[in-house]
Scaffold this motif. Sequence first.
Motif, short mmCIF file in Angstrom:
data_model
loop_
_atom_site.label_atom_id
_atom_site.label_comp_id
_atom_site.label_asym_id
_atom_site.label_seq_id
_atom_site.Cartn_x
_atom_site.Cartn_y
_atom_site.Cartn_z
N SER A 46 0.83 -1.20 0.00
CA SER A 46 0.00 0.00 0.00
C SER A 46 0.87 1.26 0.00
CB SER A 46 -0.97 0.00 1.18
OG SER A 46 -0.29 0.01 2.40
N SER A 71 -2.54 -8.22 -0.77
CA SER A 71 -3.29 -8.07 0.48
C SER A 71 -4.30 -9.20 0.64
CB SER A 71 -4.00 -6.72 0.50
OG SER A 71 -3.05 -5.68 0.50
N CYS A 89 -3.18 -1.70 5.51
CA CYS A 89 -3.26 -0.88 4.29
C CYS A 89 -3.48 0.59 4.65
CB CYS A 89 -4.36 -1.38 3.38
SG CYS A 89 -3.99 -2.95 2.59
#
Length: 131
Positions: A46, A71, A89
């Motif tokens: 991220s 993720s 994130c």
Amino acid sequence: VREVSLSKAKPALLAVFEPVKVTYSSPPTGPVAGRSFPSGHAMNNSVLATLAILFFGRFGMWYIIPAAIVSYSRIYTGSHWASDVVVSCILGVGFALLSASFFTIAYQLLAPRFFPRLYAKHPALFDRLPE
């Protein structure tokens, strides 16, 4: 927890074509230790996605796809809870924005003095901010 792993194969690339091995863990009886919050994979990707967007604009938005896949893989393989990944994130985006702000200030303070030709050609680190 469900953990998904590839079968053993030589060369390792051939394991992609073999069935996956799925195991379930038994509930913990004592203190819980292991992989949990935060997810380094989700956070790092991220950060990269945020910086790619800041540097490359719309072209950098394409990195959201691999970041999302990485993720999701952390949840799918049983390495992290979904909440771990979501918060990781969010933290990654926050760290990226804080770092970008710090380096923008440092660039605007130091570049005119130490790199005047570079600063004249590129007065800002992030020329293409998302629209």
